[in-house]
Design a protein around this motif. Sequence first.
Motif, PDB file in Angstrom:
ATOM      1  N   PHE A   1     -76.371  15.829  68.722  1.00 61.66           N
ATOM      2  CA  PHE A   1     -75.231  15.082  68.191  1.00 61.66           C
ATOM      3  C   PHE A   1     -75.166  15.140  66.669  1.00 61.66           C
ATOM      4  O   PHE A   1     -76.190  15.240  65.991  1.00 61.66           O
ATOM      5  CB  PHE A   1     -75.318  13.618  68.628  1.00 61.66           C
ATOM      6  N   ASP A   2     -73.941  15.068  66.162  1.00 63.66           N
ATOM      7  CA  ASP A   2     -73.666  14.946  64.735  1.00 63.66           C
ATOM      8  C   ASP A   2     -72.753  13.746  64.515  1.00 63.66           C
ATOM      9  O   ASP A   2     -72.076  13.276  65.436  1.00 63.66           O
ATOM     10  CB  ASP A   2     -72.986  16.204  64.190  1.00 63.66           C
ATOM     11  N   VAL A   3     -72.713  13.271  63.264  1.00 57.50           N
ATOM     12  CA  VAL A   3     -71.836  12.168  62.892  1.00 57.50           C
ATOM     13  C   VAL A   3     -70.512  12.742  62.394  1.00 57.50           C
ATOM     14  O   VAL A   3     -70.494  13.671  61.585  1.00 57.50           O
ATOM     15  CB  VAL A   3     -72.470  11.297  61.795  1.00 57.50           C
ATOM     16  N   PHE A   4     -69.409  12.161  62.864  1.00 58.47           N
ATOM     17  CA  PHE A   4     -68.083  12.602  62.439  1.00 58.47           C
ATOM     18  C   PHE A   4     -67.559  11.660  61.364  1.00 58.47           C
ATOM     19  O   PHE A   4     -67.442  10.450  61.578  1.00 58.47           O
ATOM     20  CB  PHE A   4     -67.123  12.596  63.638  1.00 58.47           C
ATOM     21  N   THR A   5     -67.236  12.215  60.195  1.00 57.78           N
ATOM     22  CA  THR A   5     -66.596  11.435  59.142  1.00 57.78           C
ATOM     23  C   THR A   5     -65.775  12.374  58.262  1.00 57.78           C
ATOM     24  O   THR A   5     -65.764  13.581  58.468  1.00 57.78           O
ATOM     25  CB  THR A   5     -67.628  10.641  58.314  1.00 57.78           C
ATOM     26  N   GLY A   6     -65.085  11.790  57.301  1.00 59.26           N
ATOM     27  CA  GLY A   6     -64.145  12.551  56.487  1.00 59.26           C
ATOM     28  C   GLY A   6     -62.717  12.438  56.977  1.00 59.26           C
ATOM     29  O   GLY A   6     -61.784  12.963  56.365  1.00 59.26           O
ATOM     30  N   VAL A   7     -62.520  11.706  58.071  1.00 59.79           N
ATOM     31  CA  VAL A   7     -61.204  11.637  58.708  1.00 59.79           C
ATOM     32  C   VAL A   7     -60.181  10.890  57.854  1.00 59.79           C
ATOM     33  O   VAL A   7     -58.977  11.172  57.934  1.00 59.79           O
ATOM     34  CB  VAL A   7     -61.341  11.015  60.124  1.00 59.79           C
ATOM     35  N   LEU A  39     -70.367   9.575  66.900  1.00 58.46           N
ATOM     36  CA  LEU A  39     -71.263  10.705  67.124  1.00 58.46           C
ATOM     37  C   LEU A  39     -70.652  11.606  68.188  1.00 58.46           C
ATOM     38  O   LEU A  39     -70.137  11.116  69.200  1.00 58.46           O
ATOM     39  CB  LEU A  39     -72.649  10.231  67.549  1.00 58.46           C
ATOM     40  N   PHE A  40     -70.696  12.911  67.959  1.00 62.64           N
ATOM     41  CA  PHE A  40     -70.045  13.849  68.872  1.00 62.64           C
ATOM     42  C   PHE A  40     -70.986  15.000  69.191  1.00 62.64           C
ATOM     43  O   PHE A  40     -71.928  15.291  68.453  1.00 62.64           O
ATOM     44  CB  PHE A  40     -68.750  14.391  68.255  1.00 62.64           C
ATOM     45  N   ASP A  41     -70.668  15.652  70.298  1.00 62.76           N
ATOM     46  CA  ASP A  41     -71.476  16.778  70.764  1.00 62.76           C
ATOM     47  C   ASP A  41     -70.566  17.699  71.572  1.00 62.76           C
ATOM     48  O   ASP A  41     -70.427  17.563  72.776  1.00 62.76           O
ATOM     49  CB  ASP A  41     -72.631  16.261  71.621  1.00 62.76           C
ATOM     50  N   PHE A  74     -73.656  15.292  55.534  1.00 63.46           N
ATOM     51  CA  PHE A  74     -74.335  14.249  54.762  1.00 63.46           C
ATOM     52  C   PHE A  74     -74.657  13.048  55.655  1.00 63.46           C
ATOM     53  O   PHE A  74     -75.772  12.508  55.623  1.00 63.46           O
ATOM     54  CB  PHE A  74     -73.449  13.774  53.605  1.00 63.46           C
ATOM     55  N   ALA A  75     -73.663  12.592  56.412  1.00 59.99           N
ATOM     56  CA  ALA A  75     -73.843  11.393  57.226  1.00 59.99           C
ATOM     57  C   ALA A  75     -74.876  11.612  58.326  1.00 59.99           C
ATOM     58  O   ALA A  75     -75.661  10.708  58.643  1.00 59.99           O
ATOM     59  CB  ALA A  75     -72.501  10.975  57.834  1.00 59.99           C
ATOM     60  N   THR A  76     -74.892  12.796  58.911  1.00 59.35           N
ATOM     61  CA  THR A  76     -75.866  13.087  59.961  1.00 59.35           C
ATOM     62  C   THR A  76     -77.283  13.047  59.401  1.00 59.35           C
ATOM     63  O   THR A  76     -78.195  12.458  60.008  1.00 59.35           O
ATOM     64  CB  THR A  76     -75.574  14.453  60.595  1.00 59.35           C
ATOM     65  N   ALA A  77     -77.482  13.638  58.228  1.00 59.64           N
ATOM     66  CA  ALA A  77     -78.808  13.610  57.603  1.00 59.64           C
ATOM     67  C   ALA A  77     -79.192  12.194  57.193  1.00 59.64           C
ATOM     68  O   ALA A  77     -80.356  11.785  57.318  1.00 59.64           O
ATOM     69  CB  ALA A  77     -78.839  14.537  56.394  1.00 59.64           C
ATOM     70  N   ALA A  78     -78.231  11.426  56.687  1.00 64.63           N
ATOM     71  CA  ALA A  78     -78.518  10.041  56.309  1.00 64.63           C
ATOM     72  C   ALA A  78     -78.910   9.214  57.525  1.00 64.63           C
ATOM     73  O   ALA A  78     -79.793   8.348  57.439  1.00 64.63           O
ATOM     74  CB  ALA A  78     -77.308   9.435  55.609  1.00 64.63           C
TER      75      ALA A  78
END
Length: 402
Positions: free
Chosen positions: A53-59, A81-83, A114-118
């Motif tokens: 999974f990764d975090v989705f942002t920037g929308v 979080l999406f996959d 960035f958000a996924t790593a954070a």
Amino acid sequence: MSNPFGTVPPEAILAGDATDAYFERTRTTLEHAGKNPHVVAEVTADQFPTGSFDVFTGVKDVATLLEGRDLDADALPDGTLFDGGPVLRIEGPYLEFAALETSLLGFLSQPSGFATAALEARLAAPESQVLSFGARHVHPSISSTVERAALLAGLDGFSHVAAGEILGREAGGTMPHALMFCFGEGEQPAAWRAFDEAVGEDVPRIALADTFWDEKSESLLAAETLGDDLDGVRIDTTSSRRGDFRHIIREVRWELDARGYEDVDIFCSGGLDPDSIRELRDVADGFGVGSHITGADSVDFSLDIVEISEGSEDSSSSRTQSGDEGELISKRGKLSGVKQVYRTPDGGHHVTLADRDGPADGDPLLEPLVRDGEIVREFDLDDASERCLADAETVDFESSTA
């Protein structure tokens, strides 16, 4: 000089000039041929779920980019979080958004990385204070993007002053080694006392304690100098000088406790990643994380047309509004057809065609973002952060990244 740092201005992004050259040539060609088909396009990283999974942002920035244009858009909520499967869907005449693709993907790809790593750093020490210290590793113009991604992922604060003004949050931080140098070796107490006298009462008294002498000696000296006013010590020793960093922190803790300074916290920084945080989280009280966040790989999003129908320059009705369906289409390696993604209570992420039934217990994740060029969603950073952390628990994010 109107643009002294050579950055692309917002006006160019909104005008569609912050684009790859082949999109300009595509526009020229389609206009020459009198073609402007009505399309549905989707932004994806993986076509099928992979278990990671990764975090989705920037929308929010994407919504601003699409505002006022003759199109509709749906997207995952900020912080989801999406996959696999689409995170964003755009429908309308292709030339309404063709030149926006480059900027649109940039608005999503890097912040999501960035958000996924954070989030990885956050979950490595869920009971500790974790701060974002990475703004110095990116271009200043995107520092607020880094810090917003860190807050979305649940970090407790950040260091960048201008980013704080943009985000409406106060930046934090105490002292660098440069302050200690300005007083000189042997004058560490003078530096700490001057700091204590100069800064506001709301600023924690965290003494940098590894500049000239070993960490134990400087930590004890700071405690003796500031006494009850000392909130903590920060150990920022570079990796080349650390040796066994865990042992160093345990030694500092032991010596502080032995002299009655049990209330003095130990804060660690300097090249930390989730593995090193997990190793230290039972002996340190807080962590500053920088390059792990700013050095994260961008999420490899791409935008692809998945349905197409003939349209003219004045074609404006969406497929949803008209009830008409276009021709399924995709490039090799991608999946045709308009899709929906679902989250099931067990944390599953499912991708189906939008006109087919999803999982009986699944919640659809793609929600309206823009309708007829108008933004129809509100954005709240606290809500996005709450969603991100709840999703991380639901999908067992730590296991998916192990």
